[in-house]
Design a protein around this motif. Structure first.
Motif, PDB file in Angstrom:
ATOM      1  N   CYS A  67       0.832  -1.205   0.000  1.00  0.00           N
ATOM      2  CA  CYS A  67       0.000   0.000   0.000  1.00  0.00           C
ATOM      3  C   CYS A  67       0.866   1.254   0.000  1.00  0.00           C
ATOM      4  N   TYR A  68       1.904   1.223   0.828  1.00  0.00           N
ATOM      5  CA  TYR A  68       2.828   2.356   0.893  1.00  0.00           C
ATOM      6  C   TYR A  68       3.489   2.573  -0.464  1.00  0.00           C
ATOM      7  N   LEU A  69       3.968   1.497  -1.077  1.00  0.00           N
ATOM      8  CA  LEU A  69       4.656   1.606  -2.365  1.00  0.00           C
ATOM      9  C   LEU A  69       3.716   2.123  -3.455  1.00  0.00           C
ATOM     10  N   MET A  70       2.456   1.685  -3.448  1.00  0.00           N
ATOM     11  CA  MET A  70       1.486   2.187  -4.419  1.00  0.00           C
ATOM     12  C   MET A  70       1.269   3.683  -4.238  1.00  0.00           C
ATOM     13  N   HIS A  71       1.093   4.065  -2.995  1.00  0.00           N
ATOM     14  CA  HIS A  71       0.860   5.471  -2.661  1.00  0.00           C
ATOM     15  C   HIS A  71       2.049   6.329  -3.080  1.00  0.00           C
ATOM     16  N   GLU A  72       3.259   5.869  -2.760  1.00  0.00           N
ATOM     17  CA  GLU A  72       4.470   6.628  -3.063  1.00  0.00           C
ATOM     18  C   GLU A  72       4.785   6.628  -4.556  1.00  0.00           C
ATOM     19  N   PHE A  73       4.529   5.507  -5.229  1.00  0.00           N
ATOM     20  CA  PHE A  73       4.797   5.468  -6.675  1.00  0.00           C
ATOM     21  C   PHE A  73       3.882   6.438  -7.419  1.00  0.00           C
ATOM     22  N   HIS A  74       2.634   6.525  -6.972  1.00  0.00           N
ATOM     23  CA  HIS A  74       1.699   7.447  -7.608  1.00  0.00           C
ATOM     24  C   HIS A  74       2.213   8.886  -7.506  1.00  0.00           C
ATOM     25  N   LYS A  75       2.674   9.271  -6.335  1.00  0.00           N
ATOM     26  CA  LYS A  75       3.210  10.618  -6.153  1.00  0.00           C
ATOM     27  C   LYS A  75       4.484  10.810  -6.982  1.00  0.00           C
ATOM     28  N   PHE A  76       5.310   9.762  -7.021  1.00  0.00           N
ATOM     29  CA  PHE A  76       6.568   9.837  -7.773  1.00  0.00           C
ATOM     30  C   PHE A  76       6.300   9.970  -9.271  1.00  0.00           C
ATOM     31  N   TRP A  77       5.277   9.259  -9.753  1.00  0.00           N
ATOM     32  CA  TRP A  77       4.907   9.331 -11.168  1.00  0.00           C
ATOM     33  C   TRP A  77       4.518  10.762 -11.542  1.00  0.00           C
ATOM     34  N   ILE A  78       3.762  11.403 -10.670  1.00  0.00           N
ATOM     35  CA  ILE A  78       3.337  12.781 -10.916  1.00  0.00           C
ATOM     36  C   ILE A  78       4.540  13.718 -10.910  1.00  0.00           C
ATOM     37  N   GLU A  79       5.443  13.529  -9.949  1.00  0.00           N
ATOM     38  CA  GLU A  79       6.636  14.372  -9.849  1.00  0.00           C
ATOM     39  C   GLU A  79       7.529  14.225 -11.079  1.00  0.00           C
ATOM     40  N   GLU A  80       7.630  13.005 -11.590  1.00  0.00           N
ATOM     41  CA  GLU A  80       8.475  12.756 -12.757  1.00  0.00           C
ATOM     42  C   GLU A  80       7.890  13.358 -14.023  1.00  0.00           C
ATOM     43  N   ASP A  81       6.558  13.473 -14.063  1.00  0.00           N
ATOM     44  CA  ASP A  81       5.856  14.065 -15.207  1.00  0.00           C
ATOM     45  C   ASP A  81       6.313  13.457 -16.545  1.00  0.00           C
ATOM     46  N   PRO A  82       6.173  12.133 -16.708  1.00  0.00           N
ATOM     47  CA  PRO A  82       6.612  11.484 -17.954  1.00  0.00           C
ATOM     48  C   PRO A  82       5.754  11.896 -19.138  1.00  0.00           C
ATOM     49  N   MET A  83       6.309  11.750 -20.307  1.00  0.00           N
ATOM     50  CA  MET A  83       5.576  12.131 -21.519  1.00  0.00           C
ATOM     51  C   MET A  83       4.361  11.239 -21.729  1.00  0.00           C
ATOM     52  N   ASP A  84       4.529   9.938 -21.501  1.00  0.00           N
ATOM     53  CA  ASP A  84       3.426   8.993 -21.670  1.00  0.00           C
ATOM     54  C   ASP A  84       3.759   7.698 -20.953  1.00  0.00           C
ATOM     55  N   ILE A  85       2.876   6.712 -21.078  1.00  0.00           N
ATOM     56  CA  ILE A  85       3.025   5.444 -20.367  1.00  0.00           C
ATOM     57  C   ILE A  85       4.254   4.665 -20.834  1.00  0.00           C
ATOM     58  N   MET A  86       4.779   5.008 -22.014  1.00  0.00           N
ATOM     59  CA  MET A  86       5.959   4.326 -22.537  1.00  0.00           C
ATOM     60  C   MET A  86       7.190   4.562 -21.650  1.00  0.00           C
ATOM     61  N   GLU A  87       7.112   5.560 -20.788  1.00  0.00           N
ATOM     62  CA  GLU A  87       8.227   5.845 -19.878  1.00  0.00           C
ATOM     63  C   GLU A  87       8.082   5.112 -18.550  1.00  0.00           C
ATOM     64  N   PHE A  88       7.105   4.227 -18.463  1.00  0.00           N
ATOM     65  CA  PHE A  88       6.830   3.557 -17.190  1.00  0.00           C
ATOM     66  C   PHE A  88       8.051   2.825 -16.649  1.00  0.00           C
ATOM     67  N   ASN A  89       8.738   2.051 -17.468  1.00  0.00           N
ATOM     68  CA  ASN A  89       9.882   1.271 -16.993  1.00  0.00           C
ATOM     69  C   ASN A  89      10.991   2.171 -16.451  1.00  0.00           C
ATOM     70  N   ARG A  90      11.211   3.307 -17.116  1.00  0.00           N
ATOM     71  CA  ARG A  90      12.234   4.235 -16.638  1.00  0.00           C
ATOM     72  C   ARG A  90      11.861   4.797 -15.273  1.00  0.00           C
ATOM     73  N   VAL A  91      10.603   5.221 -15.128  1.00  0.00           N
ATOM     74  CA  VAL A  91      10.143   5.807 -13.868  1.00  0.00           C
ATOM     75  C   VAL A  91      10.160   4.751 -12.755  1.00  0.00           C
ATOM     76  N   ARG A  92       9.727   3.539 -13.097  1.00  0.00           N
ATOM     77  CA  ARG A  92       9.705   2.459 -12.097  1.00  0.00           C
ATOM     78  C   ARG A  92      11.103   2.146 -11.593  1.00  0.00           C
ATOM     79  N   GLU A  93      12.082   2.086 -12.498  1.00  0.00           N
ATOM     80  CA  GLU A  93      13.445   1.772 -12.100  1.00  0.00           C
ATOM     81  C   GLU A  93      14.031   2.880 -11.227  1.00  0.00           C
ATOM     82  N   LYS A  94      13.710   4.110 -11.558  1.00  0.00           N
ATOM     83  CA  LYS A  94      14.185   5.240 -10.757  1.00  0.00           C
ATOM     84  C   LYS A  94      13.543   5.202  -9.365  1.00  0.00           C
ATOM     85  N   PHE A  95      12.271   4.829  -9.316  1.00  0.00           N
ATOM     86  CA  PHE A  95      11.561   4.706  -8.047  1.00  0.00           C
ATOM     87  C   PHE A  95      12.154   3.568  -7.216  1.00  0.00           C
TER      88      PHE A  95
END
Length: 320
Positions: free
Chosen positions: A264-292
């Motif tokens: 639950c914590y990781l879901m909550h934090e990843f959501h905030k991290f995704w917003i902070e990273e502001d990726p162009m689209d879902i294709m950047e998911f792997n990059r954002v996930r690895e950084k997280f």
């Protein structure tokens, strides 16, 4: 290669000599020194675990994998082996027992999580089906599911009209975690789902969305990301990275509930991290996930770290 092997055994020999000298100087064995000089939590438990695992004594080596019911007897055997008077050192037995409960509990937790991961979703199993339908009800309480096979499943982030195919990677573990999040931290789960589908309906103002251009970035499949974060939590657990967290928040054996609270914590934090990273689209998911993942790993390297903020699903956590 030969030099490295020789260096290893040389260092091991020096370490045993140092332990012998310290025993003579302090009158205490290594386990006593750790328990008396290190505060409770991950720092103490991880040192005790290393000491037991690297001991030349078979009793100490196997103590980290005994059955929970045998821990008390194991502590008595260790005290006898080390010639420690329990009446004079009552706190030592209590401290060792707490550490062993955590160490053995972590191993058992891995086994429990692995069992769920290996169990495939079975649409002919009433219990599996009931859990899946509950997930819908928790996430969409005001929207009835028209049928079991339906395109509506896409509304909560599944890829097709039958979610069972999306659980192949993580088995029942993915469903268990998603349902736990949706039930125990309902407000946050529904908010994350809403953000992933309708960004302008989130708590951010329209001006903030336009300033950060989040409307193009936040969209992702809630359920699929949940299964992916389950994979992240699973690998953190199996690699031992979560020992820091669990040894700091579970006064005794960490359980499946602790693992799900961490999810639950990781879901909550990843959501905030995704917003902070502001990726162009879902294709950047792997990059954002690895950084997280790297950020979480860095946090867990701190022996005092505990991933337990004040959110609904973590109310049962106890920080020792």
């Amino acid at each position: 290669m030969l030099i490295q092997v020789c260096l290893y055994f040389y260092c091991k020999f020096l370490w045993r000599c140092l332990k012998f000298v310290m025993r003579k100087l302090t009158g205490r064995c290594e386990l006593q020194r750790i328990c008396y000089n290190t505060k409770p939590g991950a720092s103490r438990t991880m040192k005790i675990e290393t000491s037991l695992r690297d001991s030349k004594s078979k009793l100490l080596q196997t103590s980290v994998s005994v059955h929970p019911d045998a821990i008390e007897k194991t502590i008595e055997d260790i005290m006898e082996l080390k010639k420690i008077n329990a009446d004079i050192n009552p706190q030592l037995g209590i401290s060792l027992q707490a550490c062993l409960l955590q160490i053995v509990g972590y191993r058992n937790l891995i086994a429990d999580v692995e069992k769920l991961r290996r169990e495939p979703y079975d649409s002919d199993n009433p219990q599996h089906e009931e859990m899946l339908l509950k997930l819908w009800k928790f996430l969409k309480p005001n929207t009835p599911l028209e049928s079991r096979i339906s395109k509506q499943w896409c509304e909560i982030g599944f890829q097709g009209d039958d979610p069972k195919t999306d659980f192949r990677g993580m088995g029942l573990l993915g469903l268990y975690n998603l349902q736990y999040f949706a039930e125990r931290d309902a407000a946050a789960a529904q908010q994350v789902l809403s953000d992933s589908l309708h960004p302008k309906c989130s708590k951010f103002s329209k001006a903030e969305w336009e300033k950060k251009r989040m409307d193009k970035a936040i969209g992702y499949s809630f359920a699929i990301v949940g299964i992916n974060i389950t994979d992240l939590a699973y690998n953190l657990l199996v690699s031992g990275a979560l020992k820091t967290h669990f040894y700091n928040i579970a006064p005794e054996a960490p359980t499946l509930s602790h693992f799900q609270q961490t999810f639950c914590y990781l879901m909550h934090e990843f959501h905030k991290f995704w917003i902070e990273e502001d990726p162009m689209d879902i294709m950047e998911f792997n990059r954002v996930r690895e950084k997280f993942r790297k950020r979480i790993m860095k946090q867990l390297q701190n022996p005092d770290m505990a991933l337990c903020p004040h959110f609904a699903a973590s109310e049962g956590l106890i920080n020792i």
